[in-house]
Design an enzyme around this catalytic site. Structure first.
Site, PDB file in Angstrom:
ATOM      1  N   SER A   1     -19.539 -22.033  97.677  1.00 39.74           N
ATOM      2  CA  SER A   1     -19.528 -21.298  99.101  1.00 39.74           C
ATOM      3  C   SER A   1     -18.665 -20.090  99.086  1.00 39.74           C
ATOM      4  O   SER A   1     -17.372 -20.142  98.398  1.00 39.74           O
ATOM      5  CB  SER A   1     -19.359 -22.399 100.188  1.00 39.74           C
ATOM      6  OG  SER A   1     -19.032 -21.597 101.441  1.00 39.74           O
TER       7      SER A   1
ATOM      8  N   GLY B   1     -30.014 -32.557  95.714  1.00 34.73           N
ATOM      9  CA  GLY B   1     -30.311 -31.996  97.189  1.00 34.73           C
ATOM     10  C   GLY B   1     -31.548 -30.963  97.293  1.00 34.73           C
ATOM     11  O   GLY B   1     -31.393 -29.733  98.211  1.00 34.73           O
ATOM     12  N   ALA B   2     -32.573 -31.513  96.828  1.00 32.61           N
ATOM     13  CA  ALA B   2     -33.861 -30.760  96.625  1.00 32.61           C
ATOM     14  C   ALA B   2     -34.633 -30.553  98.011  1.00 32.61           C
ATOM     15  O   ALA B   2     -35.492 -29.798  98.190  1.00 32.61           O
ATOM     16  CB  ALA B   2     -34.790 -30.808  95.652  1.00 32.61           C
ATOM     17  N   SER B   3     -34.051 -31.476  98.985  1.00 30.93           N
ATOM     18  CA  SER B   3     -35.130 -31.490 100.222  1.00 30.93           C
ATOM     19  C   SER B   3     -34.319 -30.418 101.265  1.00 30.93           C
ATOM     20  O   SER B   3     -35.171 -30.489 102.285  1.00 30.93           O
ATOM     21  CB  SER B   3     -34.802 -32.826 100.969  1.00 30.93           C
ATOM     22  OG  SER B   3     -33.582 -33.224 101.036  1.00 30.93           O
TER      23      SER B   3
ATOM     24  N   LYS C   1     -15.292 -26.720  98.079  1.00 26.59           N
ATOM     25  CA  LYS C   1     -15.943 -25.681  97.389  1.00 26.59           C
ATOM     26  C   LYS C   1     -14.957 -24.743  96.399  1.00 26.59           C
ATOM     27  O   LYS C   1     -15.628 -24.556  95.402  1.00 26.59           O
ATOM     28  CB  LYS C   1     -16.671 -24.843  98.426  1.00 26.59           C
ATOM     29  CG  LYS C   1     -17.879 -25.578  99.195  1.00 26.59           C
ATOM     30  CD  LYS C   1     -18.928 -25.935  98.426  1.00 26.59           C
ATOM     31  CE  LYS C   1     -20.151 -26.506  99.157  1.00 26.59           C
ATOM     32  NZ  LYS C   1     -21.446 -26.842  98.502  1.00 26.59           N
TER      33      LYS C   1
ATOM     34  N   ALA D   1     -11.835 -26.626 100.631  1.00 27.57           N
ATOM     35  CA  ALA D   1     -11.451 -27.285  99.577  1.00 27.57           C
ATOM     36  C   ALA D   1     -12.295 -28.021  98.537  1.00 27.57           C
ATOM     37  O   ALA D   1     -12.168 -27.623  97.480  1.00 27.57           O
ATOM     38  CB  ALA D   1     -10.273 -28.398 100.048  1.00 27.57           C
TER      39      ALA D   1
ATOM     40  N   ASN E   1     -26.783 -28.676  93.433  1.00 22.40           N
ATOM     41  CA  ASN E   1     -26.671 -28.116  95.002  1.00 22.40           C
ATOM     42  C   ASN E   1     -26.555 -29.038  96.075  1.00 22.40           C
ATOM     43  O   ASN E   1     -26.298 -28.443  97.268  1.00 22.40           O
ATOM     44  CB  ASN E   1     -28.419 -27.628  95.204  1.00 22.40           C
ATOM     45  CG  ASN E   1     -28.564 -27.214  96.645  1.00 22.40           C
ATOM     46  OD1 ASN E   1     -28.084 -26.069  97.132  1.00 22.40           O
ATOM     47  ND2 ASN E   1     -29.492 -28.010  97.235  1.00 22.40           N
TER      48      ASN E   1
ATOM     49  N   TYR F   1     -13.907 -28.828 103.823  1.00 24.06           N
ATOM     50  CA  TYR F   1     -15.367 -28.357 103.251  1.00 24.06           C
ATOM     51  C   TYR F   1     -14.931 -27.043 102.221  1.00 24.06           C
ATOM     52  O   TYR F   1     -15.376 -26.835 101.220  1.00 24.06           O
ATOM     53  CB  TYR F   1     -16.084 -27.713 104.192  1.00 24.06           C
ATOM     54  CG  TYR F   1     -17.417 -26.745 103.705  1.00 24.06           C
ATOM     55  CD1 TYR F   1     -18.585 -27.567 103.539  1.00 24.06           C
ATOM     56  CD2 TYR F   1     -17.465 -25.600 103.656  1.00 24.06           C
ATOM     57  CE1 TYR F   1     -19.766 -26.934 102.863  1.00 24.06           C
ATOM     58  CE2 TYR F   1     -18.642 -24.814 103.144  1.00 24.06           C
ATOM     59  CZ  TYR F   1     -19.644 -25.728 102.720  1.00 24.06           C
ATOM     60  OH  TYR F   1     -20.783 -24.967 102.359  1.00 24.06           O
TER      61      TYR F   1
END
Length: 244
Positions: free
Chosen positions: A137, A10-12, A154, A152, A84, A150
């Site tokens: 998160s 997820g580096a963008s 994390k 759940a 990430n 979401y």
């Protein structure tokens, strides 16, 4: 002496880009994955490091296995994985969410992170060294109204981190997670100025965080300065407490 390399999924996105820049500044070669938005590698040209990008949908286990295999062939020494990549959801009550929405989010955030950990561990166990840093998160710690899947996903990442840390600690591998609070990234750009002002009232530091503040936490966890830290979840949230 081998130069260390880091994999960042997820580096963008906002946190991904900030983390890649900071690790490059500190001499790491970069293996960067993206899904929809391509990465501009010119942003790292000043750092004198090797940078390679890979298109990857982390919810696809076969893709993850293939891309990680290519990364381990392309880079001589991979030291760290920063898992990430993730997606958010519209804030609606659980009864309003479709099966497809729930499954899509869990497949990316939780299943995808688990698979990335698994594939990286195969390499780390063989080399008896490595660091994994999973991005969770604050909502995985306390839950968020109208973001049940979401939250759940994390929470699952935090539990994953603790479990895997116990599995591989004796093999010289450390596994930790970071739980960001509200960070100013494209993912949080949906908040209006008024929404942010109201949100900041719940944060003792009275502001949102910056992606660089997550990046610096990741760099610390990857460093020798954190050599006795594993299975930890570092909450970087300005002191926010969702429920008092």
């Amino acid at each position: 002496m081998l130069k260390k390399s880091v994999i960042i999924t997820g580096a963008s996105g906002g946190i991904g880009i900030a983390t890649a820049k900071l690790f490059a500044q500190n001499g790491y070669n970069l293996a960067l994955t993206y899904n929809k938005n391509k990465i501009n590698t010119k942003a790292f040209s000043a750092f004198n490091v090797d940078v390679k990008t890979y298109k990857l949908d982390i919810s696809n286990a076969k893709q993850v296995a293939k891309v990680f295999d290519n990364i381990f062939k392309d880079f001589e020494y991979v030291d760290c994985l920063i898992a990430n990549a993730g997606i958010a959801e519209p804030e609606t009550m659980l009864i309003e969410k479709s099966d497809e929405e729930i499954k899509g989010l869990l497949d990316t955030n939780l299943f995808g992170t688990i698979i990335c950990n698994r594939e990286c561990l195969k390499y780390f166990i063989e080399n008896k060294h490595g660091n994994i840093i999973n991005i969770a998160s604050i909502y995985g710690e306390q839950g968020s109204c109208c973001s049940a899947p979401y939250s759940a996903s994390k929470a699952g990442i935090i539990a994953l981190t603790q479990s895997v840390a116990k599995e591989v600690g004796g093999l010289g591998i450390r596994v930790n997670s970071i739980s960001p609070g509200n960070i100013l990234t494209p993912m949080t750009a949906c908040y209006s100025k008024e929404d942010l002002q109201e949100l900041h009232k719940q944060i003792p530091l009275n502001r949102s965080g910056q992606p660089e503040e997550i990046a610096s936490t990741a760099l610390f966890l990857a460093s020798n300065g954190a050599s006795y830290i594993t299975g930890a979840n570092i909450s970087v949230n300005g002191g926010a407490v969702l429920f008092e």
